[in-house]
Design an enzyme around this catalytic site. Structure first.
Site, PDB file in Angstrom:
ATOM      1  CE  LYS A 181      -1.996  35.288  -5.439  1.00  0.00           C
ATOM      2  NZ  LYS A 181      -3.431  34.957  -5.579  1.00  0.00           N
ATOM      3  CD  GLU A 257      -6.515  46.444   4.816  1.00  0.00           C
ATOM      4  OE1 GLU A 257      -6.630  45.872   5.926  1.00  0.00           O
ATOM      5  OE2 GLU A 257      -7.350  46.390   3.920  1.00  0.00           O
ATOM      6  CB  CYS A 291      -9.936  43.524   7.077  1.00  0.00           C
ATOM      7  SG  CYS A 291      -9.952  44.790   5.822  1.00  0.00           S
ATOM      8  CD  GLU A 388      -9.817  39.276  10.443  1.00  0.00           C
ATOM      9  OE1 GLU A 388      -8.828  38.608  10.125  1.00  0.00           O
ATOM     10  OE2 GLU A 388     -10.112  40.355   9.886  1.00  0.00           O
TER      11      GLU A 388
HETATM   12  P1  ADP Z   1      -7.915  34.861   3.063  1.00  0.00           P
HETATM   13  O1  ADP Z   1      -7.803  34.027   4.309  1.00  0.00           O
HETATM   14  O2  ADP Z   1      -8.772  36.039   3.212  1.00  0.00           O
HETATM   15  O3  ADP Z   1      -8.144  34.078   1.809  1.00  0.00           O
HETATM   16  P2  ADP Z   1      -5.159  35.085   2.366  1.00  0.00           P
HETATM   17  O4  ADP Z   1      -4.157  35.907   3.079  1.00  0.00           O
HETATM   18  O5  ADP Z   1      -4.990  33.600   2.407  1.00  0.00           O
HETATM   19  O6  ADP Z   1      -6.526  35.567   2.955  1.00  0.00           O
HETATM   20  O7  ADP Z   1      -5.267  35.511   0.849  1.00  0.00           O
HETATM   21  C1  ADP Z   1      -5.096  36.817   0.392  1.00  0.00           C
HETATM   22  C2  ADP Z   1      -4.297  36.782  -0.887  1.00  0.00           C
HETATM   23  O8  ADP Z   1      -3.018  36.219  -0.598  1.00  0.00           O
HETATM   24  C3  ADP Z   1      -4.901  35.921  -1.984  1.00  0.00           C
HETATM   25  O9  ADP Z   1      -4.654  36.535  -3.229  1.00  0.00           O
HETATM   26  C4  ADP Z   1      -4.105  34.638  -1.857  1.00  0.00           C
HETATM   27  O10 ADP Z   1      -4.082  33.903  -3.064  1.00  0.00           O
HETATM   28  C5  ADP Z   1      -2.744  35.189  -1.516  1.00  0.00           C
HETATM   29  N1  ADP Z   1      -1.811  34.224  -0.908  1.00  0.00           N
HETATM   30  C6  ADP Z   1      -2.104  33.228  -0.046  1.00  0.00           C
HETATM   31  N2  ADP Z   1      -0.970  32.546   0.264  1.00  0.00           N
HETATM   32  C7  ADP Z   1       0.064  33.143  -0.406  1.00  0.00           C
HETATM   33  C8  ADP Z   1       1.476  32.927  -0.517  1.00  0.00           C
HETATM   34  N3  ADP Z   1       2.070  31.947   0.147  1.00  0.00           N
HETATM   35  N4  ADP Z   1       2.190  33.751  -1.308  1.00  0.00           N
HETATM   36  C9  ADP Z   1       1.592  34.745  -1.991  1.00  0.00           C
HETATM   37  N5  ADP Z   1       0.273  35.007  -1.938  1.00  0.00           N
HETATM   38  C10 ADP Z   1      -0.491  34.212  -1.154  1.00  0.00           C
END
Ligand code: ADP
Length: 485
Positions: A181, A257, A291, A388
Site C-alpha cells: 500500500k 522504519e 526521516c 520531529e
Molecule cells: P506521514 O505522517 O509521513 O504521512 P504516516 O505514518 O501517517 O506518515 O503514513 C505512512 C504510511 O502509513 C502511508 O502509506 C499511510 O497511508 C499509512 N497509514 C496511515 N495510517 C494507517 C493505518 N491506520 N493503517 C495502515 N496504514 C496507515
C-alpha cells in the site's frame, strides 16, 4: 492532464492486483494533487479490504512457484526491472516531482537510488547461505534460510520510489511475494514501478499494488490476515506502533522504519565549511521531509556564531519554487496541513524564547511552501528539541562539552540517524559509540546507499534495509537435525 511523459503508459491510475489493472470494487477514487500548484493530476482507484484480501491470496499462490525457482532466475527478473527503471528515469522523476514536490534533480537521484536496491538484491539474493554446525558423531545439525512468506508493505510519501524498491527487492530476491500500500499522496510512482515490473515479466500475483484512500481498511486486512507473515512499514512512529499492536494477534514479524530526531553535532575543531555544507543538505533536502533529516543542529560554543553566519548565508541562496522548474533548489511541503504543523512548531518555539534568524513563516510562493527557517536561542527544555519537525526549519542549539553533546543527542525517544563533525580521532570513536542511534555519519551527512544497513534503534524502529543485512528481514532460520548417522 498536466504531466507530460515520454511514455504515457507509465501514468497508471488503477490498482494492480493479481496481475490485473483494476478499479476499486466500490468505484471509489481519490485525487492526487501536485503540491506545488494544488491542482489534481490524477484520480486513482481506491481499493477495499476485500481487494486487499484477494491480493494477499494471489500472493500466497504466486509465491509457491516463485520460491521454488533458482535464485538466479529470480535475480534475472530484478535485473530486467532495474534496467527498465534506468531506461525510464526521466519519466519516473517527472511523475515523482509532480505528485511529491521535490525538485527534479532530487527526483532523478531518488530514481537511481531506488533502482540500486533492485540491482543490489538481484546479486545478494544469490548468496543466501546456510550452515552446518559442529555436531556429535551420530548426527549433523544443519541451518537453512527460507523466505519468511507473504509480506505486506506500507510506504510513505517522502520517498515514493526508493522506500518501495528497498522492501520489494529483497523480498522477491529471496522468494517472498509482496502486497504494497503506497501513501495516498504519492501512488503514481508506485504504480509506474509495478507497470515496469510487469514489462520485466513479473508473474501474476507476486507483487500487487493497492492504492487506497482508507489506509486503515487496507492496513487492517494486511495486519490481521493469517496468510501475511511479515509487515514492513516506513512512516510515522504513531502509525508504526498501531501496526505492531495489530500484528500481535497473529504474531507477525515486523520491520519498522519510523521517525527520527537526528542531531548534527559540530565540534569546535571541525572543518567549518564541511560542517555547514553537510548540515545544509541534510536539513533542507526534500524540504526537510526525510526521516534522517538533521532535526537538531548542536554546535559547540566556540564555533557557534561563525556556524550560524555561514549557514544563514548559504540558506539565502535557495531558490524556492515548483520542482518541475530546473532552477528550483527547494520545492513545496507535501500538504497545507503539513505547512500548518511546521508553522505551529516554529510559533511554539518563538513563544518559548527562540529567535528567528531567517524565515519563520509561510512563503509568498503559496500555501504549500514554507520559508527555509533558522532558529537560534533554542534550548533543550523547548518542545522543539524533542519533536520531529519534518519541514525546512533548522534550530541551532549551543553546547559546551563533549559530554553535554552526547547527553543532548541522546535526550530523545528516537534513534535513527546522527551526524558528527570533528577532526579528533578519539572523539570520533567516543561520540560514535556513545550516541544511541542506528546510523552515525562522521564528517558526512549523505550516508544512505544500497550497500549500508539503514535503520534505527529506540522508537525509530527495528530491522535494517539495504546491505547484506537487509536480506535477514525477509528470511526465516530453520534448523534441521540429521540423526541416526
Ligand atoms: P506521514 O505522517 O509521513 O504521512 P504516516 O505514518 O501517517 O506518515 O503514513 C505512512 C504510511 O502509513 C502511508 O502509506 C499511510 O497511508 C499509512 N497509514 C496511515 N495510517 C494507517 C493505518 N491506520 N493503517 C495502515 N496504514 C496507515
Amino acid at each position: 492532464m498536466s504531466i507530460q511523459l515520454k511514455d504515457a503508459g507509465l501514468l497508471k491510475t488503477q490498482a494492480y492486483i493479481d496481475g490485473q489493472w483494476v478499479d476499486g470494487e466500490e468505484g471509489v477514487t481519490f485525487p492526487v494533487l501536485n503540491p506545488a500548484t494544488g491542482e489534481t493530476i490524477a484520480e486513482v482507484a481506491s481499493v477495499t479490504a476485500g481487494q486487499t484480501r484477494q491480493a494477499i491470496e494471489a500472493a500466497e499462490k504466486a509465491m509457491k512457484s516463485w520460491r521454488a525457482l533458482p535464485a538466479k532466475e529470480r535475480s534475472d527478473l530484478l535485473e530486467r526491472w532495474h534496467q527498465l527503471i534506468l531506461d525510464n528515469q526521466e519519466d519516473l522523476a517527472v511523475l515523482m516531482t509532480a505528485e511529491q514536490g521535490k525538485p527534479l534533480f532530487e527526483s532523478r537521484g531518488e530514481v537511481m537510488y531506488g533502482a540500486s536496491f533492485l540491482k543490489w538484491f538481484a546479486e545478494e539474493g544469490k548468496r543466501v547461505y546456510g550452515d552446518v554446525l559442529p555436531s556429535t558423531q551420530d548426527r549433523r545439525s544443519i541451518v537453512i534460510k527460507q523466505p519468511v512468506g507473504v509480506v505486506a508493505a506500507i510506504t510513505p510519501w517522502n520517498f515514493p520510489n526508493a522506500m518501495i524498491t528497498r522492501k520489494v527487492a529483497p523480498a522477491l530476491a529471496v522468494g517472498c511475494a509482496m502486497v504494497l500500500k503506497p501513501a495516498a499522496e504519492t501512488p503514481l510512482s508506485a504504480l509506474a514501478l509495478v507497470e515496469l515490473a510487469e514489462r520485466a515479466g513479473l508473474p501474476a500475483g507476486l507483487f500487487s499494488v493497492l492504492p487506497s484512500a482508507t489506509a486503515s481498511a487496507v492496513g487492517g486486512e494486511m495486519t490481521s490476515n493469517p496468510i501475511v507473515k511479515k509487515v514492513t512499514f516506513t512512516g510515522s512512529t504513531g502509525v508504526g506502533k498501531l501496526l505492531m499492536k495489530q500484528c500481535a494477534d497473529t504474531v507477525k514479524r515486523t520491520s519498522m522504519e519510523l521517525g527520527g530526531n537526528a542531531p548534527v553535532i559540530v565540534f569546535d575543531d571541525a572543518d567549518l565549511d564541511k560542517a555547514v555544507a553537510g548540515a545544509l543538505v541534510s536539513k533542507y533536502r526534500n524540504s526537510g521531509q526525510t526521516c534522517i533529516c538533521a532535526n537538531r543542529l548542536l554546535v559547540q560554543a566556540g564555533i557557534y556564531d561563525a556556524f550560524v553566519e555561514k549557514f544563514a548565508a548559504a540558506v539565502k541562496e535557495f531558490r524556492i519554487g515548483n520542482g518541475l522548474e530546473e532552477s528550483t533548489t527547494h520545492g513545496p511541503v507535501i500538504t497545507e496541513k503539513a505547512v500548518a504543523d511546521i508553522h505551529a512548531k516554529v510559533d511554539a518555539a518563538v513563544a518559548e524564547g527562540a529567535e528567528v534568524v531567517l524565515g519563520g513563516k509561510v512563503s509568498e510562493q503559496g500555501s504549500h511552501f514554507y520559508e527555509p527557517t533558522i532558529l537560534t536561542g533554542v534550548t533543550q527544555d523547548m518542545s522543539l528539541f524533542k519533536e520531529e519537525i519534518f519541514g525546512p526549519v533548522a534550530p541551532i542549539f549551543k553546547f559546551e562539552t563533549e559530554e553535554e553533546a552526547i547527553d543532548m543527542a541522546n535526550d530523545t525517544e528516537f534513534g535513527l540517524a546522527s551526524y558528527v563533525y570533528t577532526n579528533d580521532l578519539g572523539r570520533i570513536w567516543r561520540v560514535s559509540e556513545g550516541i544511541d542511534y542506528g546510523m552515525v555519519g562522521v564528517n558526512e551527512t549523505m550516508i544512505s546507499s544500497e550497500i549500508i544497513p539503514f535503520g534505527g534503534v529506540k522508537e525509530s524502529g527495528q530491522g535494517r534495509e539495504g546491505s547484506k543485512y537487509g536480506l535477514d528481514d525477509y528470511l526465516e532460520t530453520k534448523y534441521i537435525c540429521l540423526g541416526g548417522l
